[in-house]
Design a protein around this motif. Sequence first.
Motif, PDB file in Angstrom:
ATOM      1  N   SER A   3     -32.398 -17.478 -79.476  1.00 41.07           N
ATOM      2  CA  SER A   3     -31.811 -16.594 -78.465  1.00 41.07           C
ATOM      3  C   SER A   3     -32.258 -16.978 -77.046  1.00 41.07           C
ATOM      4  CB  SER A   3     -32.170 -15.136 -78.747  1.00 41.07           C
ATOM      5  OG  SER A   3     -33.562 -14.945 -78.676  1.00 41.07           O
ATOM      6  N   TYR A   4     -33.306 -17.797 -76.930  1.00 43.28           N
ATOM      7  CA  TYR A   4     -33.800 -18.247 -75.638  1.00 43.28           C
ATOM      8  C   TYR A   4     -33.237 -19.612 -75.246  1.00 43.28           C
ATOM      9  CZ  TYR A   4     -37.284 -14.549 -75.280  1.00 43.28           C
ATOM     10  OH  TYR A   4     -37.907 -13.331 -75.159  1.00 43.28           O
ATOM     11  N   ARG A   5     -32.286 -20.149 -76.016  1.00 47.45           N
ATOM     12  CA  ARG A   5     -31.810 -21.506 -75.770  1.00 47.45           C
ATOM     13  C   ARG A   5     -30.350 -21.540 -75.348  1.00 47.45           C
ATOM     14  NH1 ARG A   5     -34.278 -24.636 -80.959  1.00 47.45           N
ATOM     15  NH2 ARG A   5     -36.438 -24.088 -80.599  1.00 47.45           N
ATOM     16  N   VAL A   6     -30.055 -22.455 -74.442  1.00 45.63           N
ATOM     17  CA  VAL A   6     -28.673 -22.798 -74.111  1.00 45.63           C
ATOM     18  C   VAL A   6     -28.369 -24.002 -74.980  1.00 45.63           C
ATOM     19  CG1 VAL A   6     -27.122 -23.616 -72.311  1.00 45.63           C
ATOM     20  CG2 VAL A   6     -28.915 -21.977 -71.744  1.00 45.63           C
ATOM     21  N   LYS A   7     -27.455 -23.850 -75.940  1.00 46.75           N
ATOM     22  CA  LYS A   7     -27.218 -24.918 -76.907  1.00 46.75           C
ATOM     23  C   LYS A   7     -25.825 -25.536 -76.811  1.00 46.75           C
ATOM     24  CE  LYS A   7     -29.639 -25.860 -80.133  1.00 46.75           C
ATOM     25  NZ  LYS A   7     -30.527 -26.985 -80.276  1.00 46.75           N
ATOM     26  N   VAL A  52     -32.804 -21.169 -71.761  1.00 51.41           N
ATOM     27  CA  VAL A  52     -33.094 -22.490 -71.210  1.00 51.41           C
ATOM     28  C   VAL A  52     -32.471 -23.576 -72.075  1.00 51.41           C
ATOM     29  CG1 VAL A  52     -35.320 -22.651 -72.401  1.00 51.41           C
ATOM     30  CG2 VAL A  52     -34.933 -24.007 -70.360  1.00 51.41           C
ATOM     31  N   GLY A  53     -31.994 -24.610 -71.414  1.00 45.28           N
ATOM     32  CA  GLY A  53     -31.518 -25.812 -72.089  1.00 45.28           C
ATOM     33  C   GLY A  53     -32.389 -26.974 -71.638  1.00 45.28           C
ATOM     34  N   THR A  96     -44.814 -25.712 -72.380  1.00 46.12           N
ATOM     35  CA  THR A  96     -45.070 -25.213 -71.027  1.00 46.12           C
ATOM     36  C   THR A  96     -44.259 -23.954 -70.764  1.00 46.12           C
ATOM     37  OG1 THR A  96     -45.570 -27.420 -70.202  1.00 46.12           O
ATOM     38  CG2 THR A  96     -44.938 -25.782 -68.578  1.00 46.12           C
ATOM     39  N   LEU A  97     -42.992 -23.950 -71.154  1.00 44.16           N
ATOM     40  CA  LEU A  97     -42.156 -22.767 -70.954  1.00 44.16           C
ATOM     41  C   LEU A  97     -42.676 -21.583 -71.757  1.00 44.16           C
ATOM     42  CD1 LEU A  97     -38.636 -24.416 -70.968  1.00 44.16           C
ATOM     43  CD2 LEU A  97     -39.838 -23.445 -69.011  1.00 44.16           C
ATOM     44  N   LEU A  98     -43.201 -21.845 -72.938  1.00 46.74           N
ATOM     45  CA  LEU A  98     -43.779 -20.783 -73.752  1.00 46.74           C
ATOM     46  C   LEU A  98     -45.007 -20.176 -73.063  1.00 46.74           C
ATOM     47  CD1 LEU A  98     -43.070 -19.605 -76.525  1.00 46.74           C
ATOM     48  CD2 LEU A  98     -44.766 -21.118 -77.508  1.00 46.74           C
ATOM     49  N   PRO A 155     -35.908 -12.812 -66.012  1.00 43.14           N
ATOM     50  CA  PRO A 155     -35.093 -12.654 -67.223  1.00 43.14           C
ATOM     51  C   PRO A 155     -33.593 -12.850 -67.030  1.00 43.14           C
ATOM     52  CG  PRO A 155     -35.721 -10.518 -66.386  1.00 43.14           C
ATOM     53  CD  PRO A 155     -36.423 -11.541 -65.530  1.00 43.14           C
ATOM     54  N   ASP A 156     -33.097 -12.743 -65.817  1.00 42.22           N
ATOM     55  CA  ASP A 156     -31.648 -12.719 -65.612  1.00 42.22           C
ATOM     56  C   ASP A 156     -31.056 -14.069 -65.200  1.00 42.22           C
ATOM     57  OD1 ASP A 156     -32.905 -12.673 -63.194  1.00 42.22           O
ATOM     58  OD2 ASP A 156     -31.613 -11.162 -62.288  1.00 42.22           O
ATOM     59  N   VAL A 157     -31.518 -15.161 -65.820  1.00 42.12           N
ATOM     60  CA  VAL A 157     -31.002 -16.494 -65.497  1.00 42.12           C
ATOM     61  C   VAL A 157     -30.827 -17.337 -66.754  1.00 42.12           C
ATOM     62  CG1 VAL A 157     -31.999 -16.633 -63.179  1.00 42.12           C
ATOM     63  CG2 VAL A 157     -33.318 -17.433 -65.106  1.00 42.12           C
TER      64      VAL A 157
END
Length: 114
Positions: free
Chosen positions: A4-8, A43-44, A67-69, A77-79
């Motif tokens: 759910s946190y990924r742009v795939k 994020v992608g 690093t993102l983790l 949150p809104d990006v």
Amino acid sequence: MRKSYRVKKENEFQRVFETHNSVANRKFIIYQMAKPGQKHFRVGISVGKKIGNAVHRNWVKRRIRQTLLEVKPQIKPDVDFLVIARPAADGLEMPEVKKNLVHALKRANLLNEK
């Protein structure tokens, strides 16, 4: 990082690219797109073939994800945003990856102030 946190999807990547809202440093490029009302960021990650073979590319991606983790609570949150690794990112140790990626995220105003 959960799915759910990924742009795939390709069309989601293209939508973020088409905003032309980017920031870069010597190691990373960040493209971002505002998504008001979104629960959490997405994020992608893209690492091109100039980095090296699949082993090197996956090595760089793992360090970017880690690093993102680590900075996840500070990211707005809104990006939706994309992290693109430049060839100079190959061979960096974890502290250097974190320093350079956090620098790029700050330049893109994606990190909340503490």
